[in-house]
Enzyme design. Structure first.
Site: not given
Length: 577
Positions: A49-51, A99
């Site tokens: 993802t973007c982060n 997680h």
């Protein structure tokens, strides 16, 4: 189950590292294929993802798996292993499950509670299935993660704990104003037509923008998104599509621009943004000091350089608190300086300097580590030379703060949600521009308040992790149980065949009755131990029961393995939930 995840995210790595380590679709496919080709792993999936960038795998050796997955991440991201390693985290078995479930619920997101991650997990599973790298474990894991995420959003108020990244970004652009009030009547440019860009466009449309222009490299996708926005029942916005090369022209007419593409380079450079502003205003664009604005009217405080020219007291003026007799000071010398006349000894100079600075005298000779006599000589010589050249000793004054002119109100608002970034970070230095990107969003959300619902979600995650672990441990023994029942069926078939050899005249009715009776006896004998062994295997530490069952009944390991392979083959063809 030997689930292993190795990854990095906004919590473990700076944005600069995440940018460099980002993976496009082709790189993700190659990564999972190389992972399953490596010795320790049998299944693999990438969540990018973007982060965050995370590699999930089913491995048979922990240490070898960590080393292999870390090396593969470094190779495919292009970031050296030595540089990448300090930012990597590792989770194994139940911790890895915990997680992913936390990620699916939005607990690990930059903005807590955002729901877009569910779509990204679904896409990750679909890619692994398409590449045939997801077996039973990863299929079960990712589909259960999707269910856990949906449960968290439906049963709690986790959505109130934070906003989607898009909404939070728009709030940062609005600088505290109500987003719907702020965007009303504005024209928006959305660059990209992927999931994040589509979400941004829909959010802007619902907020009340007057017009949305969608630009994308594939024009058909831009047209489709524009059509969806126009035909939506919950919005009344004018939307149209343009090709990517029209972005510079459209930017001159836009008030807000949101960019999220898969480009590996910059989509908007600082020079391009400056040219846009010049096209709007007809005047050159000035640069500010480079500091990110902290709010409307924010000022930057600077210190005056030491030794700056300031008005001097009249010559001969004497302060009654001065420890020295400066009445005979010649015209042109300042009584407030470090010394009024050249030729004073060092001790006197230091005494006066302490008074002028409002502090305590400092033994500079000791600070410099030189003998006092040497320091005295140098100091007196320097002061004398200064007095001879400028007519006075420069004053020693404390720095005074001065306020610069406020940063101009922005006329162009830029929201960069891409990783790596689409918009040059230097654009935030341009007067008239407000830029919010992933890095500034991380800073702004670091201290975001946590809702009480987060605790409820954490309990849901804990319960679901325990249930998933139990189900996986129970499933682990299933191939052994299947192999045992298969062996029992073979024994029954052999005995019936022997009976027919001894009683060739046995009619069909009696043969069927005898066969059914033998099968019932075998089933009853196996029922209790097989049910009980599944229950025991589901408990923590129950993995050894499968081995015990194989040993007690002398089961063929290849038969058990073939059952497992058949199940995995079926699981790889399952679609995402």
């Amino acid at each position: 189950m030997s689930l292993l995840v190795v990854g990095l995210s906004h919590r473990s790595a700076p944005v600069s590292v995440l940018e460099r380590a980002s993976l496009n679709a082709d790189a993700q496919l190659k990564l999972v294929q190389d992972t399953v080709a490596a010795e320790p792993a049998t299944e693999a999936a990438v969540l990018a993802t973007c982060n965050r960038i995370e590699l999930y795998a089913d491995v048979d050796k922990f240490h070898a798996g960590v080393a292999e997955l870390s090396t593969l991440l470094a190779q495919h991201s292009g970031v050296g292993l030595e540089e990448l390693t300090p930012h990597l985290y590792v989770h194994y078995e139940d911790r890895a499950v915990h997680h992913l479930f936390s990620v699916a619920c939005g607990l690990d997101s930059m903005v807590v509670g955002e729901g877009q991650i569910l779509g990204q997990i679904k896409d990750s599973l679909a890619r692994a299935q398409d590449s045939h790298t997801a077996g039973r474990l990863l299929n079960d894991l990712f589909q259960q993660a999707l269910r856990v995420g949906k449960r968290a959003h439906s049963e709690t108020g986790i959505d109130r704990a934070g906003q989607s990244l898009v909404t939070f970004g728009l709030e940062q652009l609005a600088a505290g104003a109500d987003v719907q009030t702020w965007v009303r009547g504005k024209k928006a440019l959305v660059i990209g037509a992927g999931s994040m860009s589509s979400l941004a466009a829909a959010t802007l449309a619902r907020a009340g923008v007057a017009e949305i222009v969608v630009a994308n490299r594939t024009f058909e996708r831009a047209e489709r998104l524009a059509r969806i926005l126009t035909e939506g029942d919950d919005t009344d916005v004018l939307a149209r599509a343009v090709p990517m090369d029209s972005v510079p022209d459209e930017l001159t007419r836009a008030d807000v621009a949101v960019s999220c593409t898969g480009a590996t380079g910059l989509v908007l450079t600082a020079d391009a943004v400056a040219a846009t502003l010049e096209g709007r205003t007809g005047a050159p664009v000035a640069e500010t000091d480079g500091a990110r604005p902290t709010g409307a009217g924010a000022t930057v405080v600077r210190e005056v350089r030491e030794g700056a020219e300031t008005p001097l007291p009249g010559a001969g003026a004497v302060d009654e608190n001065c420890p020295l007799d400066l009445s005979p000071v010649p015209a042109g010398f300042s009584v407030m300086g470090e010394a009024a006349v050249a030729g004073m000894d060092a001790a006197t100079l230091e005494q006066h300097g302490a008074w002028a600075a409002g502090g305590t005298a400092v033994d500079r000779s000791r600070e410099a580590g030189r003998p006092s006599s040497e320091a005295d000589a140098e100091l007196i010589t320097a002061l004398a030379a200064t007095a001879a050249s400028v007519g006075r000793i420069p004053e020693r004054r404390r720095p005074e703060p001065v306020a610069e002119a406020p940063r101009p109100e922005p006329v162009l608002f830029l929201l960069d949600l891409a990783m790596p970034r689409d918009i040059d970070a230097a654009a935030h230095r341009l007067a008239g521009v407000r830029l919010v990107d992933i890095e500034s969003l991380a800073d702004a959300s670091a201290d975001a308040p946590m809702a009480a619902d987060v605790d409820m979600v954490r309990r849901i995650v804990a319960d679901e992790v325990a249930a998933f672990g139990a189900a996986q441990r129970a499933a682990h023994i299933t191939p052994t149980v299947v192999a045992l029942r298969s062996m029992a069926a073979d024994v029954v078939a052999g005995e019936i065949a022997r009976l027919e050899g001894r009683l060739p005249g046995l009619d069909d009715k009696h043969r069927a009755e005898i066969t059914q009776t033998v099968k019932r006896v075998v089933d009853k004998l196996l029922h209790a131990p097989t049910v009980r062994v599944k229950q025991l295997a589901a408990e923590p530490g129950g993995a050894g029961y499968a081995d015990a069952l194989r040993t007690l009944f002398d089961l063929d390991p290849e038969t058990v393995a073939s059952v497992s392979r058949a199940e995995n083959s079926t699981e790889k063809n399952r679609g995402p939930a």
